[in-house]
Motif scaffolding. Sequence first.
Motif, PDB file in Angstrom:
ATOM      1  N   UNK A   1      53.898  48.380  74.414  1.00 47.58           N
ATOM      2  CA  UNK A   1      54.701  48.288  73.197  1.00 47.58           C
ATOM      3  C   UNK A   1      54.001  49.057  72.076  1.00 47.58           C
ATOM      4  N   UNK A   2      54.757  49.890  71.341  1.00 41.52           N
ATOM      5  CA  UNK A   2      54.164  50.670  70.256  1.00 41.52           C
ATOM      6  C   UNK A   2      53.978  49.812  69.024  1.00 41.52           C
ATOM      7  N   UNK A   3      52.989  50.200  68.221  1.00 44.77           N
ATOM      8  CA  UNK A   3      52.756  49.500  66.977  1.00 44.77           C
ATOM      9  C   UNK A   3      53.919  49.753  66.042  1.00 44.77           C
ATOM     10  N   UNK A   4      54.348  48.732  65.205  1.00 38.06           N
ATOM     11  CA  UNK A   4      55.497  48.920  64.336  1.00 38.06           C
ATOM     12  C   UNK A   4      55.253  49.875  63.189  1.00 38.06           C
ATOM     13  N   UNK A   5      53.978  50.106  62.819  1.00 37.12           N
ATOM     14  CA  UNK A   5      53.705  50.962  61.676  1.00 37.12           C
ATOM     15  C   UNK A   5      52.378  51.674  61.871  1.00 37.12           C
ATOM     16  N   UNK A   6      52.356  52.985  61.622  1.00 33.19           N
ATOM     17  CA  UNK A   6      51.134  53.768  61.807  1.00 33.19           C
ATOM     18  C   UNK A   6      50.808  54.627  60.592  1.00 33.19           C
ATOM     19  N   UNK A   7      51.581  54.551  59.532  1.00 34.72           N
ATOM     20  CA  UNK A   7      51.388  55.427  58.385  1.00 34.72           C
ATOM     21  C   UNK A   7      50.234  55.008  57.499  1.00 34.72           C
ATOM     22  N   UNK A   8      49.926  55.826  56.472  1.00 36.77           N
ATOM     23  CA  UNK A   8      48.837  55.506  55.545  1.00 36.77           C
ATOM     24  C   UNK A   8      49.213  54.334  54.632  1.00 36.77           C
ATOM     25  N   UNK A   9      48.200  53.605  54.197  1.00 38.84           N
ATOM     26  CA  UNK A   9      48.381  52.483  53.273  1.00 38.84           C
ATOM     27  C   UNK A   9      47.573  52.791  52.018  1.00 38.84           C
ATOM     28  N   UNK A  10      48.238  52.767  50.845  1.00 39.52           N
ATOM     29  CA  UNK A  10      47.564  53.019  49.578  1.00 39.52           C
ATOM     30  C   UNK A  10      47.693  51.784  48.693  1.00 39.52           C
ATOM     31  N   UNK A  11      46.570  51.284  48.231  1.00 38.37           N
ATOM     32  CA  UNK A  11      46.525  50.081  47.394  1.00 38.37           C
ATOM     33  C   UNK A  11      46.022  50.483  46.016  1.00 38.37           C
ATOM     34  N   UNK A  12      46.779  50.130  44.967  1.00 36.68           N
ATOM     35  CA  UNK A  12      46.387  50.514  43.615  1.00 36.68           C
ATOM     36  C   UNK A  12      45.313  49.578  43.069  1.00 36.68           C
ATOM     37  N   UNK A  13      44.544  50.100  42.118  1.00 36.91           N
ATOM     38  CA  UNK A  13      43.536  49.278  41.446  1.00 36.91           C
ATOM     39  C   UNK A  13      44.207  48.153  40.664  1.00 36.91           C
ATOM     40  N   UNK A  14      45.399  48.430  40.120  1.00 42.64           N
ATOM     41  CA  UNK A  14      46.121  47.402  39.373  1.00 42.64           C
ATOM     42  C   UNK A  14      46.457  46.198  40.233  1.00 42.64           C
ATOM     43  N   UNK A  15      46.849  46.466  41.471  1.00 44.08           N
ATOM     44  CA  UNK A  15      47.149  45.359  42.371  1.00 44.08           C
ATOM     45  C   UNK A  15      45.901  44.526  42.651  1.00 44.08           C
ATOM     46  N   UNK A  16      44.793  45.193  42.878  1.00 44.16           N
ATOM     47  CA  UNK A  16      43.541  44.464  43.157  1.00 44.16           C
ATOM     48  C   UNK A  16      43.150  43.577  41.976  1.00 44.16           C
ATOM     49  N   UNK A  17      43.269  44.110  40.757  1.00 46.38           N
ATOM     50  CA  UNK A  17      42.947  43.326  39.567  1.00 46.38           C
ATOM     51  C   UNK A  17      43.893  42.146  39.404  1.00 46.38           C
ATOM     52  N   UNK A  18      45.199  42.387  39.638  1.00 43.45           N
ATOM     53  CA  UNK A  18      46.173  41.310  39.507  1.00 43.45           C
ATOM     54  C   UNK A  18      45.938  40.232  40.559  1.00 43.45           C
ATOM     55  N   UNK A  19      45.607  40.637  41.791  1.00 42.87           N
ATOM     56  CA  UNK A  19      45.346  39.667  42.851  1.00 42.87           C
ATOM     57  C   UNK A  19      44.123  38.821  42.521  1.00 42.87           C
ATOM     58  N   UNK A  20      43.076  39.477  42.000  1.00 41.29           N
ATOM     59  CA  UNK A  20      41.870  38.732  41.633  1.00 41.29           C
ATOM     60  C   UNK A  20      42.159  37.757  40.495  1.00 41.29           C
ATOM     61  N   UNK A  21      42.955  38.200  39.525  1.00 47.97           N
ATOM     62  CA  UNK A  21      43.332  37.335  38.405  1.00 47.97           C
ATOM     63  C   UNK A  21      44.142  36.142  38.900  1.00 47.97           C
ATOM     64  N   UNK A  22      45.089  36.409  39.788  1.00 47.60           N
ATOM     65  CA  UNK A  22      45.924  35.337  40.347  1.00 47.60           C
ATOM     66  C   UNK A  22      45.058  34.327  41.094  1.00 47.60           C
ATOM     67  N   UNK A  23      44.123  34.825  41.903  1.00 44.30           N
ATOM     68  CA  UNK A  23      43.253  33.932  42.669  1.00 44.30           C
ATOM     69  C   UNK A  23      42.382  33.089  41.749  1.00 44.30           C
ATOM     70  N   UNK A  24      41.876  33.697  40.666  1.00 43.76           N
ATOM     71  CA  UNK A  24      41.038  32.949  39.730  1.00 43.76           C
ATOM     72  C   UNK A  24      41.831  31.848  39.037  1.00 43.76           C
ATOM     73  N   UNK A  25      43.118  32.120  38.765  1.00 42.42           N
ATOM     74  CA  UNK A  25      43.935  31.141  38.052  1.00 42.42           C
ATOM     75  C   UNK A  25      44.545  30.091  38.977  1.00 42.42           C
ATOM     76  N   UNK A  26      44.829  30.477  40.232  1.00 42.39           N
ATOM     77  CA  UNK A  26      45.592  29.601  41.117  1.00 42.39           C
ATOM     78  C   UNK A  26      44.907  29.286  42.440  1.00 42.39           C
TER      79      UNK A  26
END
Length: 202
Positions: free
Chosen positions: A1-26
């Motif tokens: 069975x082939x993998x469903x996704x093989x393309x590149x993944x790009x994560x923004x710095x804004x997302x990382x900051x927001x995720x860290x903020x969310x984790x700190x608050x919740x």
Amino acid sequence: MSRPYRGPVRVSAGFCLLAAWFAAANGWRLLLTVLGAAAVHELGHLLVLRRLGTRVTGLRIGMLGAVLETDSGRLSYGGELLAVLAGPAANLLCALLLAALGGSRWAVPVGAHLVLGAFNLLPVGPLDGGRALYLLAAWSAGPAAAEWAVRWIGAASAVSLAAVVGWLMWRTGGSLWLLPAAAGLLWAAAPGGEKGAGGCRS
């Protein structure tokens, strides 16, 4: 069975900051629950896109969520609409399945799926609801009418949501972590903001 996704993944710095903020608050447990719901959402898009024979070329993760970049030029309005709505539908299905299990321990995951699915159905350009609105309007009245509908309905929805979030936070003394999402929606709905064409967003 082939993998469903093989393309590149790009994560923004804004997302990382927001995720860290969310984790700190919740807490990290709630963050992982929300990210799990987002993964189910993207999987819904991905499975339908693959079923329709559309190639997924990349995945971008930013402050407003994830975007599957696709070669969607070959899709009909109906096919693309089906792919766009598959994400919220996957969240709704997962929420129903978890709710059927019963027990208070599933309440938070059920809520995460319902909130994520409902949020993505807002008729704001970068979200699934905005893309669905564009497709329906373009299908029935043409691309020009669709652009007008998304621009004005999206702006009104974003302003209304931002006002409600601000009022709730003022009345309840709630956490500030919702502000980046509200600000992002306002920016995206403004003229020249981020467009939702060519992909499915979570």
